[in-house]
Enzyme design. Structure first.
Site, PDB file in Angstrom:
ATOM      1  N   LYS A  13      -2.567  -1.183   8.865  1.00  0.00           N
ATOM      2  CA  LYS A  13      -3.860  -1.832   8.579  1.00  0.00           C
ATOM      3  C   LYS A  13      -3.962  -3.214   9.225  1.00  0.00           C
ATOM      4  O   LYS A  13      -4.954  -3.552   9.830  1.00  0.00           O
ATOM      5  CB  LYS A  13      -4.062  -2.067   7.070  1.00  0.00           C
ATOM      6  CG  LYS A  13      -4.016  -0.881   6.196  1.00  0.00           C
ATOM      7  CD  LYS A  13      -4.326  -1.271   4.746  1.00  0.00           C
ATOM      8  CE  LYS A  13      -3.351  -2.230   4.112  1.00  0.00           C
ATOM      9  NZ  LYS A  13      -2.012  -1.697   3.849  1.00  0.00           N
ATOM     10  N   ARG A  88      -7.117  -3.182  -4.208  1.00  0.00           N
ATOM     11  CA  ARG A  88      -5.900  -2.384  -4.308  1.00  0.00           C
ATOM     12  C   ARG A  88      -5.823  -1.657  -5.641  1.00  0.00           C
ATOM     13  O   ARG A  88      -4.807  -1.025  -5.940  1.00  0.00           O
ATOM     14  CB  ARG A  88      -4.712  -3.321  -4.200  1.00  0.00           C
ATOM     15  CG  ARG A  88      -3.891  -3.133  -2.931  1.00  0.00           C
ATOM     16  CD  ARG A  88      -2.809  -4.147  -2.988  1.00  0.00           C
ATOM     17  NE  ARG A  88      -1.689  -3.947  -2.176  1.00  0.00           N
ATOM     18  CZ  ARG A  88      -1.467  -4.589  -1.024  1.00  0.00           C
ATOM     19  NH1 ARG A  88      -2.379  -5.380  -0.515  1.00  0.00           N
ATOM     20  NH2 ARG A  88      -0.344  -4.422  -0.407  1.00  0.00           N
ATOM     21  N   ARG A 127       9.841  -4.142  10.756  1.00  0.00           N
ATOM     22  CA  ARG A 127       8.760  -5.090  11.068  1.00  0.00           C
ATOM     23  C   ARG A 127       9.282  -6.535  11.135  1.00  0.00           C
ATOM     24  O   ARG A 127      10.081  -6.952  10.305  1.00  0.00           O
ATOM     25  CB  ARG A 127       7.689  -4.969   9.975  1.00  0.00           C
ATOM     26  CG  ARG A 127       6.563  -5.972  10.096  1.00  0.00           C
ATOM     27  CD  ARG A 127       5.347  -5.475   9.404  1.00  0.00           C
ATOM     28  NE  ARG A 127       5.465  -5.412   7.945  1.00  0.00           N
ATOM     29  CZ  ARG A 127       4.507  -4.942   7.154  1.00  0.00           C
ATOM     30  NH1 ARG A 127       3.385  -4.485   7.667  1.00  0.00           N
ATOM     31  NH2 ARG A 127       4.672  -4.911   5.845  1.00  0.00           N
ATOM     32  N   ARG A 160       9.722 -10.259   6.367  1.00  0.00           N
ATOM     33  CA  ARG A 160       9.175 -10.579   5.043  1.00  0.00           C
ATOM     34  C   ARG A 160      10.185 -10.251   3.948  1.00  0.00           C
ATOM     35  O   ARG A 160      10.890  -9.254   4.051  1.00  0.00           O
ATOM     36  CB  ARG A 160       7.888  -9.765   4.806  1.00  0.00           C
ATOM     37  CG  ARG A 160       6.683 -10.357   5.464  1.00  0.00           C
ATOM     38  CD  ARG A 160       5.495  -9.432   5.451  1.00  0.00           C
ATOM     39  NE  ARG A 160       5.244  -8.748   4.178  1.00  0.00           N
ATOM     40  CZ  ARG A 160       4.179  -7.992   3.939  1.00  0.00           C
ATOM     41  NH1 ARG A 160       3.262  -7.842   4.874  1.00  0.00           N
ATOM     42  NH2 ARG A 160       4.024  -7.402   2.791  1.00  0.00           N
ATOM     43  N   ARG A 171       6.865  -0.586  -3.498  1.00  0.00           N
ATOM     44  CA  ARG A 171       5.490  -0.804  -3.026  1.00  0.00           C
ATOM     45  C   ARG A 171       4.769   0.516  -2.785  1.00  0.00           C
ATOM     46  O   ARG A 171       3.568   0.627  -3.035  1.00  0.00           O
ATOM     47  CB  ARG A 171       5.509  -1.662  -1.757  1.00  0.00           C
ATOM     48  CG  ARG A 171       5.867  -3.117  -2.075  1.00  0.00           C
ATOM     49  CD  ARG A 171       6.285  -3.893  -0.840  1.00  0.00           C
ATOM     50  NE  ARG A 171       5.219  -4.075   0.103  1.00  0.00           N
ATOM     51  CZ  ARG A 171       5.411  -4.341   1.403  1.00  0.00           C
ATOM     52  NH1 ARG A 171       6.629  -4.439   1.881  1.00  0.00           N
ATOM     53  NH2 ARG A 171       4.383  -4.505   2.206  1.00  0.00           N
TER      54      ARG A 171
HETATM   55  P1  AMP Z   1       0.470  -6.933   1.934  1.00  0.00           P
HETATM   56  O1  AMP Z   1       0.720  -8.003   2.940  1.00  0.00           O
HETATM   57  O2  AMP Z   1      -0.940  -6.468   1.924  1.00  0.00           O
HETATM   58  O3  AMP Z   1       1.463  -5.800   2.021  1.00  0.00           O
HETATM   59  O4  AMP Z   1       0.702  -7.617   0.489  1.00  0.00           O
HETATM   60  C1  AMP Z   1       1.956  -8.146   0.133  1.00  0.00           C
HETATM   61  C2  AMP Z   1       2.027  -8.324  -1.379  1.00  0.00           C
HETATM   62  O5  AMP Z   1       1.009  -9.245  -1.807  1.00  0.00           O
HETATM   63  C3  AMP Z   1       1.779  -7.061  -2.203  1.00  0.00           C
HETATM   64  O6  AMP Z   1       2.933  -6.260  -2.349  1.00  0.00           O
HETATM   65  C4  AMP Z   1       1.319  -7.659  -3.539  1.00  0.00           C
HETATM   66  O7  AMP Z   1       2.402  -8.181  -4.276  1.00  0.00           O
HETATM   67  C5  AMP Z   1       0.475  -8.847  -3.058  1.00  0.00           C
HETATM   68  N1  AMP Z   1      -0.944  -8.458  -2.846  1.00  0.00           N
HETATM   69  C6  AMP Z   1      -1.639  -8.440  -1.675  1.00  0.00           C
HETATM   70  N2  AMP Z   1      -2.886  -8.032  -1.851  1.00  0.00           N
HETATM   71  C7  AMP Z   1      -3.010  -7.763  -3.183  1.00  0.00           C
HETATM   72  C8  AMP Z   1      -4.067  -7.285  -4.009  1.00  0.00           C
HETATM   73  N3  AMP Z   1      -5.273  -6.975  -3.500  1.00  0.00           N
HETATM   74  N4  AMP Z   1      -3.810  -7.143  -5.327  1.00  0.00           N
HETATM   75  C9  AMP Z   1      -2.628  -7.450  -5.873  1.00  0.00           C
HETATM   76  N5  AMP Z   1      -1.580  -7.888  -5.148  1.00  0.00           N
HETATM   77  C10 AMP Z   1      -1.764  -8.051  -3.818  1.00  0.00           C
END
Ligand code: AMP
Length: 213
Positions: A13, A88, A127, A160, A171
């Site tokens: 994404k 989400r 990554r 990360r 996740r």
């Molecule tokens: P991402 O970079 O989108 O994979 O997000 C990394 C982490 O940020 C996720 O595993 C969640 O802990 C938190 N996070 C990001 N977006 C959301 C969201 N919309 N709702 C809740 N937690 C989020």
């Protein structure tokens, strides 16, 4: 153009969102990026979010909903926006609908990037990200010219905290339980297009572009 990109962690994404936002000149709103910046800057939101993120759990809805509500009211969102990693959960999707109603706006399209689990684990654990400009790399399939260094800005790449094999599994479980219901939610609103994302970045991007033809 107001868009949502849905998909499991590692579905691609973020990479596709960056490319599309550059092309269409709209802001790329990634809640993950905003939260990581808050963690790095040790803000109140960052301090509250860190332990959830490190464990691969969702940060509480009200925290992310507030972040997105504020962001959507910035002037650059007038020309459109792309939400990456938000909503989400169904609760977040409903809150987003309420906020958009309030602003007199609506979502035009939702793209769901589907990918199988083995591929997701391979992508995420390999990554690497630029510590300065956020550009994405992969240790096998998208190598930088010089090991560990960003091609674009010459800064160091990092992995990360939540891209380890154990956290990825958590996740993915969270995605299936909390976020998969969004596929039907947006299908029922006739907004959803699915792209099978087990392909190269360029092949997927061509399909993304076709959605807007
Ligand atoms: P991402 O970079 O989108 O994979 O997000 C990394 C982490 O940020 C996720 O595993 C969640 O802990 C938190 N996070 C990001 N977006 C959301 C969201 N919309 N709702 C809740 N937690 C989020």
């Amino acid at each position: 153009m107001r868009l949502i990109f849905l998909g499991a962690p590692g579905a691609g994404k973020g990479t596709q969102a960056q490319k599309l936002c550059e092309k269409k000149e709209i802001p790329h709103i990634s809640t993950g990026d905003i939260l990581r910046e808050a963690v790095a800057n040790k803000t109140q939101v960052g301090l509250a979010a860190k332990s959830y993120m490190d464990q691969g759990k969702l940060v509480p809805d009200e925290v992310v909903v507030n972040i997105v509500s504020e962001r959507l009211q910035k002037p650059d969102c007038k020309k459109g926006f792309l939400l990456d990693g938000f909503p989400r959960s169904l609760k977040q999707a409903e809150e987003l609908d309420n906020k958009l109603d309030e602003l007199g706006l609506n979502i035009d399209k939702v793209i769901y990037f589907s990918v199988d689990e083995d591929e997701v684990v391979r992508r995420i654990t390999g990554r690497r990200i630029c510590s300065k400009c956020g550009e994405n790399y992969h240790i096998e399939s998208l190598k930088p010219k010089k090991d560990g260094i960003c091609d674009k800005c010459s800064s160091e790449l990092y992995q990360r905290n939540d891209d380890t094999a154990e956290t990825v599994k958590k996740r993915l479980d969270v995605f299936k339980k909390e976020s998969m219901p969004l596929v039907n939610y947006y299908k029922n609103k006739s907004l959803l297009t699915e792209i099978v994302a087990n392909k190269s970045i360029d092949e997927i991007f061509n399909e993304v572009i076709e959605v807007f033809l």
